[in-house]
Scaffold this active site. Structure first.
Site, short mmCIF file in Angstrom:
data_model
loop_
_atom_site.label_atom_id
_atom_site.label_comp_id
_atom_site.label_asym_id
_atom_site.label_seq_id
_atom_site.Cartn_x
_atom_site.Cartn_y
_atom_site.Cartn_z
N ASP A 18 58.44 -47.18 -2.38
CA ASP A 18 58.68 -48.16 -3.46
C ASP A 18 57.51 -49.14 -3.53
O ASP A 18 57.66 -50.35 -3.35
CB ASP A 18 60.00 -48.91 -3.22
CG ASP A 18 60.01 -49.69 -1.92
OD1 ASP A 18 60.79 -50.68 -1.82
OD2 ASP A 18 59.21 -49.37 -1.00
N ASP A 23 53.59 -50.08 1.32
CA ASP A 23 53.66 -48.65 0.97
C ASP A 23 52.26 -48.17 0.58
O ASP A 23 51.80 -47.11 1.00
CB ASP A 23 54.56 -48.44 -0.25
CG ASP A 23 55.97 -48.97 -0.09
OD1 ASP A 23 56.15 -50.20 -0.16
OD2 ASP A 23 56.88 -48.18 0.10
N ASN A 51 61.46 -52.46 -3.84
CA ASN A 51 60.73 -53.74 -3.92
C ASN A 51 60.83 -54.35 -5.31
O ASN A 51 61.04 -55.54 -5.48
CB ASN A 51 59.25 -53.51 -3.59
CG ASN A 51 59.02 -53.39 -2.10
OD1 ASN A 51 59.63 -54.12 -1.33
ND2 ASN A 51 58.17 -52.45 -1.70
N THR A 136 59.23 -44.75 2.89
CA THR A 136 58.86 -46.16 3.12
C THR A 136 59.60 -47.10 2.16
O THR A 136 59.16 -48.22 1.91
CB THR A 136 57.34 -46.35 2.94
OG1 THR A 136 56.96 -45.92 1.61
CG2 THR A 136 56.56 -45.57 3.98
N PHE A 177 65.42 -54.66 4.82
CA PHE A 177 65.50 -54.47 3.36
C PHE A 177 65.75 -53.01 2.95
O PHE A 177 66.67 -52.75 2.18
CB PHE A 177 64.21 -54.99 2.71
CG PHE A 177 64.19 -54.85 1.22
CD1 PHE A 177 63.49 -53.81 0.62
CD2 PHE A 177 64.87 -55.75 0.41
CE1 PHE A 177 63.48 -53.67 -0.78
CE2 PHE A 177 64.87 -55.63 -0.98
CZ PHE A 177 64.17 -54.59 -1.57
N ASN A 178 64.95 -52.08 3.42
CA ASN A 178 65.06 -50.69 2.96
C ASN A 178 66.46 -50.12 3.20
O ASN A 178 67.00 -49.42 2.36
CB ASN A 178 64.03 -49.79 3.66
CG ASN A 178 62.63 -49.99 3.13
OD1 ASN A 178 62.46 -50.53 2.03
ND2 ASN A 178 61.63 -49.59 3.89
N HIS A 250 54.58 -52.88 7.90
CA HIS A 250 55.84 -52.14 8.03
C HIS A 250 55.63 -50.65 7.73
O HIS A 250 55.77 -49.79 8.58
CB HIS A 250 56.88 -52.71 7.05
CG HIS A 250 57.21 -54.15 7.26
ND1 HIS A 250 57.76 -54.66 8.42
CD2 HIS A 250 57.10 -55.21 6.41
CE1 HIS A 250 57.97 -55.96 8.28
NE2 HIS A 250 57.57 -56.33 7.08
N ASP A 251 55.32 -50.34 6.49
CA ASP A 251 55.29 -48.94 6.06
C ASP A 251 54.18 -48.10 6.71
O ASP A 251 54.41 -46.93 7.04
CB ASP A 251 55.16 -48.86 4.53
CG ASP A 251 56.38 -49.43 3.84
OD1 ASP A 251 56.27 -49.90 2.69
OD2 ASP A 251 57.47 -49.43 4.46
O1 RIB Z 1 61.46 -54.45 5.22
C1 RIB Z 1 60.20 -53.93 4.92
C2 RIB Z 1 60.29 -52.87 3.87
O2 RIB Z 1 60.80 -53.43 2.67
C3 RIB Z 1 58.94 -52.26 3.50
O3 RIB Z 1 59.12 -50.91 3.17
C4 RIB Z 1 58.52 -53.04 2.29
O4 RIB Z 1 57.68 -52.27 1.41
C5 RIB Z 1 59.84 -53.30 1.63
O5 RIB Z 1 60.15 -52.15 0.87
CA CA Z 2 58.30 -50.06 1.07
#
Ligand code: RIB
Ligand code: CA
Length: 321
Positions: A18, A23, A51, A136, A177-178, A250-251
């Site tokens: 996303d 990403d 996102n 991701t 979040f994801n 993160h990704d």
């Molecule tokens: O929590 C981090 C994730 O949430 C990452 O994938 C970032 O791109 C958002 O999507």
């Molecule tokens: Ca992401």
């Protein structure tokens, strides 16, 4: 540092995300590998709402592929919203466009005239060896693929995902979040029996790029480095206000762990996804003490050699010179 038997080897893969600054940097890393060590054998790119809206993440995906010169990989638009939950976005993190910051080229690549699930299905059917899904974003596309084509489960070799956190969340105290965007999808994926490498916040919040790393990337001076250092700076500005010492990658962890597993600490845990609850919906509950005596379903990435991570990421950006 290593506590696992993962070895880097060529990986047929689907990038599902996303975009999103991190990403985008994960895809920079994967494409650099495709051009050099060929470990990342990218077969398709699919987008998901997360996102920001699906239209925006898809537009961003086309712009990222244009920037990286990815002209030979099919790209398809995926799920607009979670399996059952209402969509939630994160424009506060990535900006209204989902990729705020430096100007990007308008897309010179086009979408496939098919859905992400259709494209993923074709890739799995057409591959002689099992395919890795590098997720991701929310897990909606992967869950939808498994729900609509259970017969293809064996063709998915593993899922390397950024998501969750054994110890904590970032969107709620309990949920990352994801996973929180689509807990039902995540629950289905974690119950699927498909091998999972889970790069949760435990490792991704340690995978920090510092301002001095941005400067090193800025000095590279190629068309991709000129953008990446600005993405990092944008991402850092948001996180700096939250007290982070750097930009959390993160990704990129979900790709880096396939390229250089030796720099990570990984433990196998049985992980369950909370889909109910008032406070903990979207939490990834890792059975660290194995109190349930269940067979682990996820290789949980917990720590890394940050300096080495940063070096590999900077080296990847140099590939575009
Ligand atoms: O929590 C981090 C994730 O949430 C990452 O994938 C970032 O791109 C958002 O999507
Ligand atoms: Ca992401």
């Amino acid at each position: 540092m290593t506590t696992h038997d993962l070895k880097a080897s060529p990986v047929p893969m689907i990038l599902d995300g996303d975009p999103g600054h991190d990403d985008a940097i994960a895809w920079v890393l994967a494409e650099a590998s495709r051009r050099t060590d060929k470990i990342c054998d990218i077969r398709a790119i699919t987008t998901v709402g997360g996102n920001v809206s699906l239209d925006k993440t898809t537009y961003n995906a086309l712009r990222i592929c244009t920037l990286l010169g990815i002209k030979d990989i099919p790209i398809a638009k995926g799920a607009e919203h979670p399996l059952t939950a209402d969509l939630m976005n994160a424009p506060s993190v990535h900006g209204e466009s989902g990729l705020d910051g430096p100007a990007l080229p308008e897309p010179e690549v086009t979408l496939e005239d098919k859905s992400a699930v259709q494209l993923m299905t074709e890739v799995l059917k057409g591959s002689e060896e099992p395919v890795t899904i590098v997720s991701t974003g929310p897990l909606t596309n992967t869950a939808a693929l498994l729900l609509s084509h259970p017969e293809l489960k064996e063709k998915i070799g593993q899922i390397s995902l950024m998501g969750g956190g054994i110890g904590f969340g970032n969107w709620t105290p309990a949920a990352e979040f994801n996973i929180l965007v689509d807990p039902e999808a995540a629950d289905f994926v974690f119950r699927s029996g498909i091998p999972i490498i889970m790069s949760g916040l435990d490792v991704t919040e340690r995978a920090l790029m510092y301002p001095e790393d941005f400067e090193e990337i800025k000095k590279i001076g190629n068309p991709v480095s000129d953008i990446v250092w600005q993405w990092l700076e944008f991402f850092y500005k948001f996180h700096c206000e939250l007290g982070y010492a750097g930009a959390p990658m993160h990704d990129p962890c979900a790709v880096m762990v396939l390229l250089h597993p030796e720099i990570f600490t990984i433990k196998d845990y049985y992980v369950e996804i909370e889909t109910g609850g008032e406070y903990c919906r979207g939490a990834t509950i890792g059975d660290v003490r194995n109190v349930k005596n269940m067979k682990p379903n996820a290789r949980c990435v917990l720590d890394l050699d940050r300096e080495q991570f940063a070096k590999y990421l900077i080296d990847a950006v140099k590939v575009y010179s």
